[in-house]
Design an enzyme around this catalytic site. Structure first.
Site, PDB file in Angstrom:
ATOM      1  N   GLU A  10      43.032  52.534 -16.958  1.00  0.00           N
ATOM      2  CA  GLU A  10      44.458  52.375 -17.245  1.00  0.00           C
ATOM      3  C   GLU A  10      44.715  51.271 -18.285  1.00  0.00           C
ATOM      4  O   GLU A  10      45.671  51.331 -19.042  1.00  0.00           O
ATOM      5  CB  GLU A  10      45.183  52.039 -15.935  1.00  0.00           C
ATOM      6  N   HIS A  25      31.715  42.904 -17.569  1.00  0.00           N
ATOM      7  CA  HIS A  25      31.135  42.167 -16.427  1.00  0.00           C
ATOM      8  C   HIS A  25      30.086  41.154 -16.913  1.00  0.00           C
ATOM      9  O   HIS A  25      28.931  41.174 -16.486  1.00  0.00           O
ATOM     10  CB  HIS A  25      30.517  43.137 -15.408  1.00  0.00           C
ATOM     11  N   ARG A  53      37.096  39.999  -9.466  1.00  0.00           N
ATOM     12  CA  ARG A  53      36.808  41.396  -9.097  1.00  0.00           C
ATOM     13  C   ARG A  53      37.985  42.252  -9.561  1.00  0.00           C
ATOM     14  O   ARG A  53      39.141  41.851  -9.430  1.00  0.00           O
ATOM     15  CB  ARG A  53      36.646  41.556  -7.572  1.00  0.00           C
TER      16      ARG A  53
END
Ligand SMILES: NC(=O)c1ccc[n+]([C@@H]2O[C@H](COP(=O)([O-])OP(=O)(O)OC[C@H]3O[C@@H](n4cnc5c(N)ncnc54)[C@H](O)[C@@H]3O)[C@@H](O)[C@H]2O)c1
Length: 391
Positions: A259, A271, A230
């Site tokens: 970032e 994902h 995660r």
């Protein structure tokens, strides 16, 4: 015949676990006994009185109103571990792409299209993309659950040394993990000695930003970090600094973060962890089996709102009661059976958080069907009572 409503396209491999003689399965059912769902949002779904259970083909259940289902005695299932192999294989790929600069090299090779001296350019330029083999290197696996155990065992088979860390190691994991995995006593111990570190833990209040600046300082210099669990498990700013300072050589993640996206030595995947046809099939099959076992026998395995509660059926009659986890429930329930002069053959009661579940097998129900269920439902704390089967 039981009615099963599908709220998404569910893999046929899953639906074949619900035989047509006993289960009518369709996307148009209005009074379902069970629901199979993948990602459809059920928060505005009005739960019908007929509904016994919802099975989510997948791990997360935030598309399902789990608490209000519990209030109505509707058991919600998920399919933990069904996608573990898919994630394990992507971890193996991540180990390799973090080492051998495979993605960067493939991108560079594309830029050579049409160049007359392509072969020469390749021979001259490929040095930049050399990287170490993983054999003999040390892999740290943080979290030894369904995925972590598969990763640890596979990495051993690839010739790596493996150090694992899991302070809550389950008996199931202990049975399945290779004896060659050395178990560390702390995360610090893992990160200080490992060349590659992969994280396989849930994100919660205790694990949020677990990989922070303080921990990164303790990493072996030049380590490669993989996070397919995660996004919130890492502090992106601290990882960016660690990459700049050479503490981390590479970071592979399955979770896009502004970032880090596009930063050198960061490989971000969209994902992809569980995105395989096999994983979808495994999840659907597991969800269908859980639903079938619950509807036909009242057994609960892998519920997120009620406890696991299973016992072999004695073959005569079975009644189940979903209820609050409050004092004197078992006494009050069994008193009703005594009052009705019904003999209990076998009984099991389990609790989880605010909720509990009782399975009662009887010699016979006689003619007590209606009166028994009426009395059980009237009991304070009972949210569902059901005659599951007779004979
Ligand atoms: N990228 C994807 O598409 C994808 C797919 C499936 C799962 N996941 C993620 O992978 C994670 C792991 O999945 P799983 O099926 O192995 O779960 P799991 O529940 O089987 O295993 C998690 C393990 O983490 C351990 N753990 C918890 N807190 C810990 C801590 N602080 N330190 C060390 N260990 C700790 C638990 O004891 C457990 O053994 C999930 O939480 C999920 O977020 C991602």
């Amino acid at each position: 015949m039981y009615n099963i409503l599908t709220l998404n396209a569910i893999s046929p491999k899953g639906l074949e676990k619900l035989p047509g003689e006993q289960f009518a399965v369709s996307a148009d059912i209005t009074k379902p006994d069970g629901i199979i769902v993948r990602s459809a949002d059920m928060h505005d779904y009005s739960i019908p009185d007929t509904l016994l259970a919802i099975a989510r083909a997948g791990a997360g259940t935030n598309n399902i109103p789990v608490d209000s289902c519990a209030e109505k005695g509707v058991v919600v299932f998920n399919t933990p571990g069904a996608n573990a192999n898919a994630v394990k294989e992507l971890v193996i790929a991540s180990l390799l792409i973090s080492s051998r600069k495979i993605t960067e090299a493939a991108e560079w090779t594309k830029t050579l299209k049409g160049q007359p001296d392509m072969d020469k350019l390749i021979e001259g330029g490929k040095k930049k993309y050399a990287g170490p083999e993983i054999i003999g290197k040390k892999l740290g696996v943080i979290g030894l659950g369904a995925i972590g155990v598969l990763v640890a065992n596979a990495a051993l088979a690839l010739g790596m040394e493996v150090v694992g860390y899991d302070p809550f190691l389950s008996v199931h994991s202990a049975w399945h993990i290779s004896g060659q995995v050395s178990l560390a006593k702390s995360v610090d111990e893992v990160v200080s000695v490992c060349d590659y570190i992969t994280i396989h833990i849930p994100q919660n209040e205790n694990t949020k930003k677990m990989i922070d600046a303080e921990l990164l300082k303790k990493f072996k210099k030049g380590a490669r970090l993989i996070n397919l669990s995660r996004g919130g498990l890492i502090d992106p700013a601290a990882v960016a600094d660690a990459l700049d300072e050479g503490i981390l050589n590479k970071f592979v993640t399955d979770f896009a973060d502004n970032e880090l996206l596009g930063k050198e030595n960061v490989i971000t995947l969209p994902h992809l962890g569980a995105s395989t046809p096999e994983s979808e099939e495994n999840c659907a099959a597991m969800a269908a089996v859980e639903l079938k076992n619950f509807i036909e026998y009242g057994n609960i395995k892998n519920s997120v709102n009620f406890p696991n509660c299973e016992t072999p059926y004695t073959g005569k009659a079975r009644v189940t009661v979903a209820h609050k986890n409050i004092p004197n429930m078992v006494g009050s329930i069994t008193a009703i059976f005594a009052k009705e002069n019904l003999n209990i053959d076998n009984m099991i009661n389990k609790s989880k958080g605010n909720w509990a579940y009782t399975i009662i097998d009887l010699d016979t129900l006689g003619d007590k069907h209606d009166s028994l269920i009426k009395e059980l439902k009237e009991l304070k704390g009972v949210v569902k009572a059901r005659i599951v089967r007779e004979n």
